[in-house]
Enzyme design. Structure first.
Site, PDB file in Angstrom:
ATOM      1  N   PRO A   2       0.804  -1.213   0.000  1.00 39.71           N
ATOM      2  CG  PRO A   2      -0.359  -1.355   1.960  1.00 39.71           C
ATOM      3  CD  PRO A   2       0.886  -1.799   1.327  1.00 39.71           C
ATOM      4  CD  GLU A   3       2.414   3.551  -4.336  1.00 40.83           C
ATOM      5  OE1 GLU A   3       2.532   4.758  -4.565  1.00 40.83           O
ATOM      6  OE2 GLU A   3       2.534   2.691  -5.218  1.00 40.83           O
ATOM      7  CE  LYS A  54       4.404   5.042   0.618  1.00 46.90           C
ATOM      8  NZ  LYS A  54       5.586   4.562  -0.122  1.00 46.90           N
ATOM      9  CG  HIS A 102      -1.086 -15.584   4.721  1.00 48.04           C
ATOM     10  ND1 HIS A 102      -1.913 -15.985   3.696  1.00 48.04           N
ATOM     11  CD2 HIS A 102       0.098 -16.194   4.521  1.00 48.04           C
ATOM     12  CE1 HIS A 102      -1.236 -16.801   2.899  1.00 48.04           C
ATOM     13  NE2 HIS A 102      -0.014 -16.942   3.373  1.00 48.04           N
ATOM     14  NE  ARG A 121       7.327 -10.169   0.064  1.00 49.13           N
ATOM     15  CZ  ARG A 121       7.824  -9.374  -0.873  1.00 49.13           C
ATOM     16  NH1 ARG A 121       7.015  -8.772  -1.727  1.00 49.13           N
ATOM     17  NH2 ARG A 121       9.101  -9.162  -0.954  1.00 49.13           N
ATOM     18  NE  ARG A 272      10.554  -1.613  -5.679  1.00 49.61           N
ATOM     19  CZ  ARG A 272       9.732  -1.048  -4.815  1.00 49.61           C
ATOM     20  NH1 ARG A 272      10.162  -0.080  -4.042  1.00 49.61           N
ATOM     21  NH2 ARG A 272       8.494  -1.436  -4.711  1.00 49.61           N
TER      22      ARG A 272
END
Length: 282
Positions: A2-3, A54, A102, A121, A272
Site C-alpha cells: 500500500p501507498e 504510510k 496469514h 510476507r 524497482r
DNA sequence: AATTATGTTGCGGT
DNA sequence: AACCGCAACATAAT
C-alpha cells in the site's frame, strides 16, 4: 503493497469501525510482527485513528499509540458479529476463515468485534509507542505528499542537492512521504518527466508540474480507494480499490501512453519495475 | 528454477 | 556529514 491512498482508505474505514471500542484481548501469532507489550492496551479504549506517511496510527491516549506499517502485504480485516469477511487474497483458504494462515495478530474488542492483521510476507509491524517515540519516528520523515507543507520552495531545495533519479527522489521518505512505486510512475507520466532524469536537473517549471501531478494523482487514487492487483490490497471489509481502472502507466507495458499513444516501456530503476513513456516523458 | 512483487532499513563505500 | 547503491527482511505465484 500500500501507498498513501491505500493506507488513507483503510484509515477512514478503520476510524468508523473501531473508534470508541475497548480492547479485550490481543493474540499474537507471529512475535516479530508485534513490538511492545500488548498487555498495555488491554481494557484501553480507542479514541482516534490517523495516518502519517504510510503508517496507521491508533490512539489510546496522549501517551499511548499503536502504529502499524503494512509494508508490502499487510492487511487489516474487521469482523463484527458472526459474518465472515470476504476478501480478495489469492490464497483460497484466506477467504474461508479468520484467523487464517496469514493472520499474525488478532485483536478482540469487549463487544466481540475482531480486528485481524494479515501479512503474507511478514514485513509489516504493529508497534506500541509513547508520544515521545511517536514524535521521534515522525520527525525523520519529510512532509506527506498531500500536505500544504510540501510546496515548490521546499521541493526545489530538497531536489537541488540530489544526484539520484527524480523517481527515486520522490519515493524517498526524507524528501516526501506517501508516493510509492505505482504513483511515482503515474505522477511522472502525468508531468511528462522521465523517471531517469537526475533530481537536480529539474527546473522550476518542471518541479511545479511534478508537484501538481503528484497531488492530483494521489487525490484521484484516494477517490478510487487505492489500487488492487491480484487482490493483494484490500480494505478492512475485503473490498478492492479501483484506481487500476484509470491507471496511466504501472503494469501497462507495451500499451498506449494516454498522452501520445506510443507504447509504455518497462525498465528497472533502483531495483524497482518502472513504467514510462520514452516519447513524451522528457 | 528463477524471477517478480504497491516498502523500508541498514550496511559499506565515496 | 551527507549521500549513494544495494542486500536484507519472508513468502507465494508465475
Amino acid at each position: 503493497m500500500p501507498e498513501l491512498p491505500e493506507v488513507e482508505t483503510i484509515v477512514r474505514k478503520l476510524r468508523q469501525a473501531v473508534v470508541g471500542r475497548v480492547i479485550a484481548e490481543v493474540k499474537i501469532f507471529n512475535p516479530k510482527t508485534f513490538v511492545g507489550d500488548e498487555a498495555a492496551v488491554l481494557e484501553q479504549k480507542i479514541v482516534a485513528v490517523g495516518r502519517r506517511a504510510k503508517m496507521i496510527e491508533i490512539k489510546f491516549s496522549d501517551s499511548l499509540y499503536l502504529l502499524t506499517h503494512l509494508k508490502m502485504t499487510g492487511q487489516y480485516l474487521f469482523k463484527e458479529g458472526g459474518s465472515l469477511v470476504a476478501g480478495g487474497h489469492p490464497t483460497a483458504d484466506w477467504k474461508e476463515q479468520l484467523p487464517g494462515r496469514h493472520t499474525r495478530v488478532e485483536i478482540t474488542f469487549a463487544d466481540g468485534a475482531k480486528l485481524f492483521f494479515n501479512d503474507m510476507r511478514k514485513f509489516g509491524w504493529l508497534k506500541l509507542v509513547s508520544d515521545a517515540q511517536r514524535a521521534t519516528i515522525y520527525d525523520k520523515l519529510g512532509p506527506d505528499v498531500i500536505d500544504e507543507e510540501l510546496n515548490l520552495l521546499y521541493l526545489k531545495e530538497k531536489l537541488s542537492a540530489r544526484k539520484m533519479t527524480i523517481k527515486q527522489a520522490i519515493m524517498h521518505n526524507d524528501i516526501l512521504c506517501g508516493v510509492g512505486n505505482i504513483y511515482a510512475c503515474d505522477s511522472l507520466n502525468d508531468a511528462r518527466i522521465s523517471p531517469l532524469r537526475s533530481a537536480k536537473s529539474l527546473d522550476e517549471s518542471e518541479i511545479t508540474r511534478l508537484l501538481a501531478s503528484m497531488k492530483k494523482i494521489i487525490g484521484v487514487a484516494i477517490q478510487n480507494g487505492g489500487t488492487t492487483f491480484d487482490g493483494m490490497y484490500v480494505d478492512i471489509d475485503g473490498k478492492s480499490g479501483s484506481y487500476s481502472g484509470v491507471i496511466l502507466t504501472y503494469g501497462r507495458e507495451d500499451k498506449n501512453c494516454y498522452n501520445c499513444e506510443n507504447p509504455i516501456k518497462k525498465i528497472t530503476l533502483g531495483g524497482r519495475g518502472t513504467y514510462y513513456c520514452p516519447v513524451c516523458q522528457k
